[in-house]
Scaffold this motif. Structure first.
Motif, PDB file in Angstrom:
ATOM      1  N   VAL A 271       0.851  -1.180   0.000  1.00  0.00           N
ATOM      2  CA  VAL A 271       0.000   0.000   0.000  1.00  0.00           C
ATOM      3  C   VAL A 271       0.889   1.233   0.000  1.00  0.00           C
ATOM      4  O   VAL A 271       1.808   1.345   0.825  1.00  0.00           O
TER       5      VAL A 271
ATOM      6  N   SER B 106      -1.368   3.439   9.910  1.00  0.00           N
ATOM      7  CA  SER B 106      -2.519   3.396   9.009  1.00  0.00           C
ATOM      8  C   SER B 106      -2.188   4.210   7.766  1.00  0.00           C
ATOM      9  O   SER B 106      -1.803   5.379   7.856  1.00  0.00           O
TER      10      SER B 106
ATOM     11  N   ARG C 145      -5.912   1.646   5.641  1.00  0.00           N
ATOM     12  CA  ARG C 145      -5.605   0.300   6.121  1.00  0.00           C
ATOM     13  C   ARG C 145      -4.552   0.345   7.213  1.00  0.00           C
ATOM     14  O   ARG C 145      -3.523   0.993   7.078  1.00  0.00           O
ATOM     15  N   GLU C 146      -4.822  -0.387   8.306  1.00  0.00           N
ATOM     16  CA  GLU C 146      -3.917  -0.406   9.444  1.00  0.00           C
ATOM     17  C   GLU C 146      -3.001  -1.610   9.374  1.00  0.00           C
ATOM     18  O   GLU C 146      -3.440  -2.737   9.149  1.00  0.00           O
TER      19      GLU C 146
ATOM     20  N   LEU D 210      -0.486 -10.385   4.718  1.00  0.00           N
ATOM     21  CA  LEU D 210      -1.881 -10.503   5.095  1.00  0.00           C
ATOM     22  C   LEU D 210      -2.090 -11.846   5.770  1.00  0.00           C
ATOM     23  O   LEU D 210      -1.953 -12.897   5.141  1.00  0.00           O
TER      24      LEU D 210
ATOM     25  N   LEU E  37      -2.947  -7.202   9.001  1.00  0.00           N
ATOM     26  CA  LEU E  37      -1.845  -6.846   8.116  1.00  0.00           C
ATOM     27  C   LEU E  37      -0.599  -6.567   8.943  1.00  0.00           C
ATOM     28  O   LEU E  37      -0.639  -5.799   9.912  1.00  0.00           O
TER      29      LEU E  37
ATOM     30  N   LEU F 205      -8.046  -5.536  -0.175  1.00  0.00           N
ATOM     31  CA  LEU F 205      -7.643  -5.289   1.213  1.00  0.00           C
ATOM     32  C   LEU F 205      -8.690  -4.495   1.975  1.00  0.00           C
ATOM     33  O   LEU F 205      -8.373  -3.687   2.853  1.00  0.00           O
ATOM     34  N   GLY F 206      -9.951  -4.703   1.621  1.00  0.00           N
ATOM     35  CA  GLY F 206     -11.022  -3.993   2.301  1.00  0.00           C
ATOM     36  C   GLY F 206     -11.226  -2.573   1.831  1.00  0.00           C
ATOM     37  O   GLY F 206     -12.083  -1.860   2.364  1.00  0.00           O
ATOM     38  N   LEU F 207     -10.473  -2.135   0.828  1.00  0.00           N
ATOM     39  CA  LEU F 207     -10.596  -0.780   0.277  1.00  0.00           C
ATOM     40  C   LEU F 207     -11.383  -0.832  -1.025  1.00  0.00           C
ATOM     41  O   LEU F 207     -11.086  -1.651  -1.912  1.00  0.00           O
TER      42      LEU F 207
END
Length: 822
Positions: free
Chosen positions: A497, A510, A514-515, A549, A555, A587-589
């Motif tokens: 990222v 973060s 994403r953290e 991951l 993460l 990645l949840g984004l």
């Protein structure tokens, strides 16, 4: 979060049992330094603190799989009230918490068709926990099986199974045994069945099934049929059938016999009482305890759960054998030994004793005459064939005193250098071959094939484009045979990222929403790739984070690098989580896709949105809009391969693994066996490497990350300039645990340290120095190795246990732990 899932559907009872057992057995549900300007007393204190943190006192504890109704795990219990919370704890320091590929629990009702699955919380220190509220579960059954599975990329595996009981609300729970009766139906009444001398009651809740799994009723029963009955016992000892399986009519010429799994009500000289029925023992009857050892029938205690074989001889039903199985009963259709409280672990044998025990990953396991021991190609082995250092997979049962007895041991007796593991998309399929990029595997009748839930499937179920993990072996002719094929949801777990830092804490960063967890091995670089402290970062700075991951969704940051990018753009690389109209989630984004978004394959050929698939690894470049949404400007599909095998050649720009050359450049990340980022020159021929790479348009394969699974043992030291690692490093000793000797390696490379003095000392758990291998010796830049034979400075062999070895270069020291096993 746990979720309710349906059971596996099968056409027959036999298929149901096979698929269900295999699915449950295999299935998923997920550098420090210190100043040397201190006194010896301070060094001793520091080592004591380190050992306290490491938990040395519990290193060999058998209770590393704990369930409790208390959040502090102060008491292990397997009985619960419905208002309780089930707390699960697994401790295993030898599983690599940063490269876990399986991390799941499964809670399965034995009395109803309900399963719950979820991930344990990875504390990143060798501990995994979970908390499951039990409210509402009691009405779905009292007897449950809890299974956990944790596995890392280095073949360290922990699997545990425990039976738990949920009692009536407001009352303490008591063990709920599942009784079984198997034999020929002699007679039946309106509400009972007679199998030999045993009577089993039936009512309107009893379920009947045919041999093919089809629904049956009481009306289908007839004398002479073979039945398998799952039952429970009331307070008076009467048996009530839950399920009745009707197998066949049976033969009048067969010798009449009966098999029972039930509890002892009374035992005396030459007889037992079970299910309110007195049974005499035959003159040749055998009685064995849980360890397979013979015992007297009078030693059987009331309430002991046993397996009994009874035969009809000369007009009398006589007991032929009794085997104690004092853990938990089983539900018919689920009554294999897999339901006993057990663990499965994989690793190297650390110790072997004359009393018939082996130690694997800290577990002391008894090997008996009934333990099944197999080598490669299913060859039969004996206890004498097992040696310290051998890689084994062990299934063991818990005894009532929590000791472990091995049921089966699978030992690797072939050369592991011939093994390869590969995860990639299927490029093509033939009659008996499967091709993944440069790798071609032959498939034969011995190849095991599973879906992504680890249910057995056939070769015909595979198709081009699927992501699979293949475990293969190189044959004498140089070809590869696929030993195991498993469908995967994604190729690998590496992510990247790039974007502005949103928030920082002492242990997290973060970026772009994403953290990432920041751990001891996380390295931070500035724009010139000079190491800097994590504490020097600030919100708003643009960074590139490369990480891992984990199955639970956590993460882990492996490398953080400052960038000069525009804060209005972000870049993300990882597997696609989901797809919707004009939207892709990674990645949840969420990223919006419009007509201007460019979608390309590995050859930079333009594709449409329909070419994207869940699980694909993609690199997305996006612009953050005024409303906070992310508009994807470019989506590039990465053709990722993950290969694990022995390196046959290493150069300054490539490695050869399993006959395939993987190129790399300055962006490569190399991780040692401790997940520490090291220089590319740490790679050596003979090491077992896991290579994460992408296939390029010119059909070459570019490695982006290489993990050193285990180091090769070398006999000489290379001090040649130009091959030096980029920093002062103390490596983990090898082998570890060890007997009788181990090798300690370290490197010195920086110019400032060329004239430094070097010391290497061994300490015991009390912080006392027991051996000096180097004492203030001069050292030039280079790679070094020393051997320690487990002896002190006086030549005496030391006791088994944990020791610390400390390397001091100038005023800087590094310390690591090792285990000496006599």
């Amino acid at each position: 979060m746990a979720q309710t899932l349906p059971k596996h559907g099968c056409r027959s009872r036999k298929e149901f049992l096979i698929s269900r057992r295999q699915a449950l057995h295999h299935g998923k549900l997920i550098k420090r330094s210190c100043s040397m300007n201190t006194t010896k007393k301070m060094v001793t204190a520091l080592l004591g603190i380190m050992l306290g943190v490491m938990g040395v006192s519990g290193l060999y504890a058998q209770s590393n799989f704990i369930v409790s109704n208390r959040a502090d795990f102060s008491e292990h219990t397997q009985t619960f009230a419905p208002e309780d919370t089930l707390y699960i704890k697994v401790q295993d320091e030898q599983i690599d918490a940063l490269s876990v590929k399986e991390n799941t629990y499964e809670l399965e009702a034995r009395d109803s068709d309900v399963e719950y699955r979820g991930h344990l919380n990875n504390h990143l220190n060798g501990t995994w926990t979970a908390a499951i509220p039990l409210s509402g579960l009691a009405n779905q059954g009292s007897s449950w099986k809890l299974s956990v599975e944790i596995e890392d990329d280095r073949d360290n595996v922990f699997k545990g199974k425990l039976m738990i009981t949920i009692g009536a609300a407001g009352t303490p729970a008591t063990p709920a045994y599942e009784h079984e009766v198997s034999g020929r139906l002699d007679s039946l009444g309106t509400d009972f069945l007679h199998l030999g001398p045993v009577q089993v009651h039936v009512d309107n809740t009893t379920e009947y099934r045919g041999e093919d799994g089809s629904q049956r009723s009481f009306a289908h029963l007839a004398a002479g049929q073979k039945l398998e009955i799952s039952a429970y016992a009331d307070s008076t000892g009467r048996l009530f059938a839950r399920k009745v399986y009707i197998e066949d009519q049976g033969s009048n010429h067969e010798k009449r016999s009966l098999e029972l799994k039930t509890t002892i009500q009374e035992a005396g000289d030459g007889y037992i009482i079970v299910a309110n029925t007195r049974l005499n023992l035959s003159s040749e009857a055998s009685v064995r305890n849980e360890n397979g050892e013979y015992m007297a029938v009078q030693d059987l205690q009331a309430g002991t759960f046993v397996e009994i074989v009874v035969r009809y001889d000369n007009g009398e039903w006589l007991v032929k054998s009794i085997e104690v199985n004092d853990r938990h009963g089983h539900d018919s259709g689920k009554h294999d030994d897999d339901d006993r409280d057990s663990i499965e672990i994989a690793g190297r044998i650390q110790a072997k004793e004359g009393d018939g025990t082996i130690t694997v990953r800290g577990h002391v396991i008894t090997v008996t005459d009934s333990t099944r021991i197999e080598g490669s190609e299913d060859s039969a082995l004996t206890y004498a064939d097992l040696v310290v250092g051998m890689y084994v997979e062990v299934k063991a049962w818990y005894n009532s005193d929590s000791t472990l007895v091995a049921v089966k041991i699978e030992a690797e007796t072939h050369d592991r250098e011939d093994d390869i593991e590969l995860t990639a998309r299927i490029d093509s399929l033939g009659t008996d071959v499967i091709v993944l990029g440069h790798f071609t595997f032959t498939v034969d009748s011995s190849t095991q094939i599973y879906d992504n839930r680890k249910n057995p499937i056939s070769f015909a179920d595979l198709s081009v484009g699927m992501i699979v993990e293949i475990e293969g072996r190189r044959l004498a002719d140089g070809t590869y045979l696929a030993m195991k094929i498993k469908i995967e949801d994604r190729v690998e777990s590496e992510v990247e990222v790039s974007g502005p830092i949103d928030a920082l804490t002492d242990s997290t960063i973060s970026v772009s929403g994403r953290e990432f967890a920041v751990v001891a091995h996380t390295v931070v670089y500035d724009q010139n790739k000079q190491k800097i402290d994590f504490g020097s970062l600030s919100t708003g700075q643009v960074v590139e984070v490369r990480g891992q991951l984990l199955p639970s969704g956590t993460l882990i940051a492996i490398r953080i690098k400052l960038e000069d990018n525009d804060t209005g753009t972000i870049e993300v690389e990882g597997p696609i989580d989901s797809l919707a109209q004009n939207m892709v989630m990674v990645l949840g984004l969420e990223f919006t896709v419009d007509a201007a978004t460019v979608i390309e394959d590995k050859n930079d050929s333009t594709l449409t949105f329909d070419a994207l698939q869940v699980g694909q690894t993609v690199e997305i470049k996006a612009v953050v809009q005024n409303d906070g949404t992310r508009l994807a400007t470019r989506i590039h599909i990465e053709d990722v391969v993950v290969a694990t095998g022995s390196a046959s050649a290493v150069s300054n720009s490539s490695v050869v693994v399993a006959g395939t050359e993987f190129f790399f450049d300055a962006t490569l990340i190399v991780l040692d066996a401790n997940n520490t980022v090291v220089d590319q020159s740490a790679l050596q021929s003979g090491q077992v490497l896991q290579v994460r790479a992408t296939r390029q348009a010119d059909n070459t394969t570019l490695a982006t990350r290489i993990s050193i699974e285990n180091d090769v043992v070398v006999a000489s030291v290379d001090n040649t300039p130009g091959t030096l690692p980029g920093e002062f490093t103390l490596q983990q000793n090898y082998p570890n645990p060890f007997n009788p000797s181990t090798i300690i390696r370290f490197t010195i490379s920086s110019v400032e340290q060329n004239s430094a003095r070097v010391s290497l000392r061994i300490f015991n758990v009390l912080g006392q120095e027991v051996r000096t291998l180097l004492d203030n010796a001069p050292a030039r830049a280079g790679a070094y190795e020393l051997t320690w034979d487990g002896r002190d400075d006086n030549g005496r062999t030391l006791a088994s246990g944990v020791y610390l070895y400390q390397l001091t270069v100038g005023s800087v020291a590094q310390t690591k732990r090792m285990v000496f096993m006599q």
